[in-house]
Design an enzyme around this catalytic site. Structure first.
Site, PDB file in Angstrom:
ATOM      1  N   ARG A  27     -11.247 -37.097  18.772  1.00 14.97           N
ATOM      2  CA  ARG A  27     -10.295 -37.977  18.454  1.00 14.97           C
ATOM      3  C   ARG A  27     -10.154 -38.955  19.370  1.00 14.97           C
ATOM      4  O   ARG A  27      -9.014 -39.897  19.466  1.00 14.97           O
ATOM      5  CB  ARG A  27      -8.732 -37.078  18.771  1.00 14.97           C
ATOM      6  CG  ARG A  27      -8.551 -35.854  17.907  1.00 14.97           C
ATOM      7  CD  ARG A  27      -7.429 -35.097  18.267  1.00 14.97           C
ATOM      8  NE  ARG A  27      -6.278 -35.969  18.050  1.00 14.97           N
ATOM      9  CZ  ARG A  27      -5.602 -36.015  16.975  1.00 14.97           C
ATOM     10  NH1 ARG A  27      -5.949 -35.447  15.904  1.00 14.97           N
ATOM     11  NH2 ARG A  27      -4.724 -36.725  16.968  1.00 14.97           N
ATOM     12  N   TRP A  71      -8.426 -42.631  23.425  1.00  9.91           N
ATOM     13  CA  TRP A  71      -8.997 -43.734  22.214  1.00  9.91           C
ATOM     14  C   TRP A  71      -8.104 -45.084  22.573  1.00  9.91           C
ATOM     15  O   TRP A  71      -6.857 -45.091  22.396  1.00  9.91           O
ATOM     16  CB  TRP A  71      -8.865 -43.340  20.972  1.00  9.91           C
ATOM     17  CG  TRP A  71      -9.473 -44.405  20.080  1.00  9.91           C
ATOM     18  CD1 TRP A  71      -8.688 -45.322  19.609  1.00  9.91           C
ATOM     19  CD2 TRP A  71     -10.676 -44.725  19.740  1.00  9.91           C
ATOM     20  NE1 TRP A  71      -9.321 -46.210  18.740  1.00  9.91           N
ATOM     21  CE2 TRP A  71     -10.723 -45.860  18.963  1.00  9.91           C
ATOM     22  CE3 TRP A  71     -11.887 -44.211  20.282  1.00  9.91           C
ATOM     23  CZ2 TRP A  71     -11.879 -46.387  18.299  1.00  9.91           C
ATOM     24  CZ3 TRP A  71     -13.124 -44.737  19.780  1.00  9.91           C
ATOM     25  CH2 TRP A  71     -13.119 -45.934  18.723  1.00  9.91           C
ATOM     26  N   LYS A 445     -19.967 -49.284  -0.380  1.00 14.11           N
ATOM     27  CA  LYS A 445     -19.570 -47.470  -0.319  1.00 14.11           C
ATOM     28  C   LYS A 445     -20.490 -46.939  -1.220  1.00 14.11           C
ATOM     29  O   LYS A 445     -21.115 -45.896  -0.314  1.00 14.11           O
ATOM     30  CB  LYS A 445     -18.369 -47.825  -0.420  1.00 14.11           C
ATOM     31  CG  LYS A 445     -17.318 -46.826   0.708  1.00 14.11           C
ATOM     32  CD  LYS A 445     -16.848 -47.448   1.703  1.00 14.11           C
ATOM     33  CE  LYS A 445     -17.811 -48.258   2.557  1.00 14.11           C
ATOM     34  NZ  LYS A 445     -17.557 -48.955   3.681  1.00 14.11           N
ATOM     35  N   LYS A 561     -23.762 -45.620  12.990  1.00 14.86           N
ATOM     36  CA  LYS A 561     -22.195 -45.959  13.190  1.00 14.86           C
ATOM     37  C   LYS A 561     -22.141 -47.561  13.624  1.00 14.86           C
ATOM     38  O   LYS A 561     -21.528 -48.268  13.296  1.00 14.86           O
ATOM     39  CB  LYS A 561     -21.332 -45.098  13.680  1.00 14.86           C
ATOM     40  CG  LYS A 561     -20.012 -45.383  13.856  1.00 14.86           C
ATOM     41  CD  LYS A 561     -19.186 -45.123  12.558  1.00 14.86           C
ATOM     42  CE  LYS A 561     -17.892 -45.548  12.104  1.00 14.86           C
ATOM     43  NZ  LYS A 561     -17.438 -46.052  10.634  1.00 14.86           N
TER      44      LYS A 561
HETATM   45  O1  M6R Z   1     -18.804 -52.154  13.838  1.00 14.85           O
HETATM   46  P1  M6R Z   1     -18.670 -53.284  12.419  1.00 14.85           P
HETATM   47  O2  M6R Z   1     -17.664 -53.449  11.923  1.00 14.85           O
HETATM   48  O3  M6R Z   1     -19.294 -54.497  13.404  1.00 14.85           O
HETATM   49  O4  M6R Z   1     -19.964 -52.843  11.751  1.00 14.85           O
HETATM   50  C1  M6R Z   1     -20.389 -53.766  10.727  1.00 14.85           C
HETATM   51  C2  M6R Z   1     -21.219 -52.720   9.838  1.00 14.85           C
HETATM   52  O5  M6R Z   1     -22.354 -52.322  10.187  1.00 14.85           O
HETATM   53  C3  M6R Z   1     -20.506 -51.837   9.169  1.00 14.85           C
HETATM   54  O6  M6R Z   1     -19.580 -52.214   8.467  1.00 14.85           O
HETATM   55  C4  M6R Z   1     -21.223 -50.938   8.074  1.00 14.85           C
HETATM   56  O7  M6R Z   1     -21.588 -51.928   7.012  1.00 14.85           O
HETATM   57  C5  M6R Z   1     -20.515 -49.655   7.482  1.00 14.85           C
HETATM   58  N1  M6R Z   1     -21.435 -48.633   7.928  1.00 14.85           N
HETATM   59  C6  M6R Z   1     -20.257 -49.899   5.966  1.00 14.85           C
HETATM   60  O8  M6R Z   1     -19.556 -48.804   5.817  1.00 14.85           O
END
Ligand code: M6R
Length: 566
Positions: A27, A71, A445, A561
């Site tokens: 969390r 957080w 997605k 991530k």
């Molecule tokens: O943390 P960020 O928003 O900078 O990340 C950018 C992309 O790596 C991120 O949005 C990625 O495209 C996602 N895994 C999409 O679902």
């Protein structure tokens, strides 16, 4: 989103709090802290993970204590901003999850009465408020303080000289664990190893736990509630009973959007943007899609440059970098490049205190809480909500009214459709205007978590090439709300229908023409913000398809991530 936990009982209090907090770390994980009742209140807290801060601490405790894993929302992750927070006389200790919307006004009043504050958090007003009313008696003082707070909260508090832990809830989860001893926590994972008997606290309720007793009241009237037996495993409980974090995060969106929209900083930022004659947005992946949505909405000239191409395409102007993590290497390179040319950099970020926020001249935040699933879901709609709120402030319009619940209600039907899609080799997502952004995001997605090849296209671009790929049964997701782009979109849908594509129409619920053109139709209520509301069925379509295909949507192959390499 933060994790809060309290315990009253005969066990080693510090050990119980540490173990419980470990289970709540999903969390929030930027800081941690514990406070216990002994001869006086004592505490340990700091920036870092639960292990880094609390694994080996010992405090002189008598049977009760509270703990927190943070957080950050207000104030950077550091020792002073970590919870618990206290009044200056160390009479009251508080941990809190949520956002206190009127904390600035409360803080001003308390300072006028002589209270001194240490942190930049909204939470710190709570112990001061309680302390201010202690002459009423502990529970009355707690209730009085709670009645003065506006916003969302789960609060637990300890008061010097008492072995009770006081609690209150409004819009942030709180549950009691009950056997011979009592626990209070953000969710049942914190106490599941000791008891599976849970008493869920409802909005507007306040109460306390003490040795072998609990008390709950609402509006001054006692509430009697029997415990519920929890059958979940630890892992299931961390996901609130959802099969994956991504699904849980999709379902959190009504709350995360609300939390983001109410942020006071957005108006200030909008006033700043109104002084500019041009803005350059840069970001990656899903955050890049959010940037494009802002370009469609805004009245000021906006360039959007995908972060990995920024150094080749940037020609000057103030930057707004958008990033969930605030750590994406491509975005950081873009921002550093702009800074090296003397440009101002603003940031829209979810993770407080991340690298991007330290480089930016101005930062505004989404308040989506930690996102564990690799695929961005709640952070995308929070970015959109923040940007549309900024746009509304810039134009002097009321704040956006956004309801994403109707999309969530389609989950079961979408699951049925997902079985059909699981055999697809390739898919197309089409939309016009801002709905093209939805098409790009929907396609990203599904490819990211199901590994089905997918393309997001402007409806009008199909005939310039991709139409050659449309043949019998190819799934085409047509994002077609009843807006000014609808009529032309209907024409584009007819183009693919003629080639026997399988049409998945998402549009306004009373659009019978779209319904009859679609092989599967998802009806949505009328909305001024389809990029936000239609994001939900698109996320669910990706999620259910991935699961039916045996993929783990929380951890797609080859992806991380936070992408910290260029
Ligand atoms: O943390 P960020 O928003 O900078 O990340 C950018 C992309 O790596 C991120 O949005 C990625 O495209 C996602 N895994 C999409 O679902």
């Amino acid at each position: 989103m933060c994790g809060i936990f309290g315990y009253v009982g005969d066990k080693d209090v510090c050990k119980v709090l540490y173990q419980g907090l470990k289970s709540l770390e999903y969390r929030g994980y930027d800081s941690a802290g514990i406070a216990v009742i002994g001869d006086s209140l004592s505490f340990v807290k700091d920036a870092g993970t639960v292990d880094q801060v609390l694994s080996s601490i010992k405090l002189p405790s008598k049977r009760a204590g509270i703990a927190h894993t943070r957080w950050a929302t207000h104030g950077k992750p550091n020792q002073i901003n970590s919870h618990p927070h206290f009044d200056e006389n160390m009479k009251v200790g508080v941990t809190h999850n949520g956002i206190i919307e009127n904390y600035k006004e409360l803080k001003k009043d308390l300072m006028a009465k002589g209270h001194t504050f240490k942190s930049q958090t909204d939470t710190e007003v709570i112990p001061h408020l309680i302390e201010d009313y202690l002459k009423l008696g502990n529970f009355e003082a707690f209730k009085k303080a709670v009645s003065m707070i506006k916003g969302s909260y789960a609060i637990v508090a300890i008061i010097d000289g008492s072995e009770k832990i006081y609690f209150a809830r409004k819009f942030s989860p709180l549950v009691l664990g009950a056997n011979d001893e009592y626990f209070v926590a953000s969710d049942v994972t914190a106490f599941l190893r000791w008891t599976n008997q849970a008493i869920f606290i409802e909005d507007g309720e306040v109460g306390y736990i003490q040795s072998k007793k609990y008390y709950i009241e609402k509006g001054g009237v006692e509430v009697k509630r029997k415990p519920t037996t929890i059958e979940w495993s630890f892992e299931e409980a961390a996901k609130d009973g959802f099969d994956h974090f991504m699904l849980k995060e999709i379902f959190e969106q009504p709350t995360t959007i609300r939390n983001t929209l109410v942020s006071k900083k957005l108006e200030e930022f909008a006033n700043h943007l109104n002084t500019l004659d041009k803005l350059v947005l840069t970001s990656a992946g899903t955050s890049y899609h959010a940037a494009n949505a802002f370009k469609y909405a805004s009245n000021i000239p906006i360039d959007v440059i995908v972060a990995s191409e920024f150094t080749s395409l940037y020609r000057g102007g103030e930057i707004l970098a958008i990033s969930q993590s605030g750590e994406t290497a491509d975005t950081m390179t873009a921002v550093r490049y702009a800074k090296s040319l003397g440009s101002k950099v603003d940031a829209l970020v979810n993770v407080v205190g991340s690298t991007l926020t330290r480089i930016a001249d101005k930062t505004i935040y989404t308040h989506a809480g930690p996102e564990i699933g690799v695929a961005a879901s709640k952070t995308f709609t929070a970015q959109l909500a923040a940007l549309y709120a900024v746009d509304a402030h810039m134009k002097g319009n009321p704040l956006p009214q956004i309801d994403v619940k109707p999309g969530l209600l389609h989950s079961k039907e979408i699951k049925k459709l997902a079985t059909k899609l699981s055999g697809a080799k390739s898919m197309f997502y089409i939309g016009r205007g801002p709905n093209y952004v939805s098409a790009m995001e929907g396609a990203l997605k599904i490819k990211e978590i199901s590994y089905i090849h997918a393309e997001g296209y402007q409806g009008g671009e199909l005939k310039h090439g991709p139409l050659a790929l449309i043949e019998k049964g190819v799934p085409v997701v047509a994002i077609c709300p009843s807006d000014k782009y609808r009529e032309k979109m209907i024409g584009n849908i007819e183009e693919v229908k003629t080639r026997d594509a399988y049409i998945i129409g998402i549009g306004q619920e009373d659009d019978n023409e779209l319904k009859s053109l679609s092989d599967t139709f998802f009806g949505m209520p009328k909305t001024d913000y389809p990029t936000v509301t239609y994001a939900v069925p698109l996320q669910l379509l990706a999620y259910h398809t991935a699961v039916i295909m045996g993929r783990n949507p929380d951890k797609p192959r080859n992806l991380a991530k936070s992408v910290t390499v260029e």
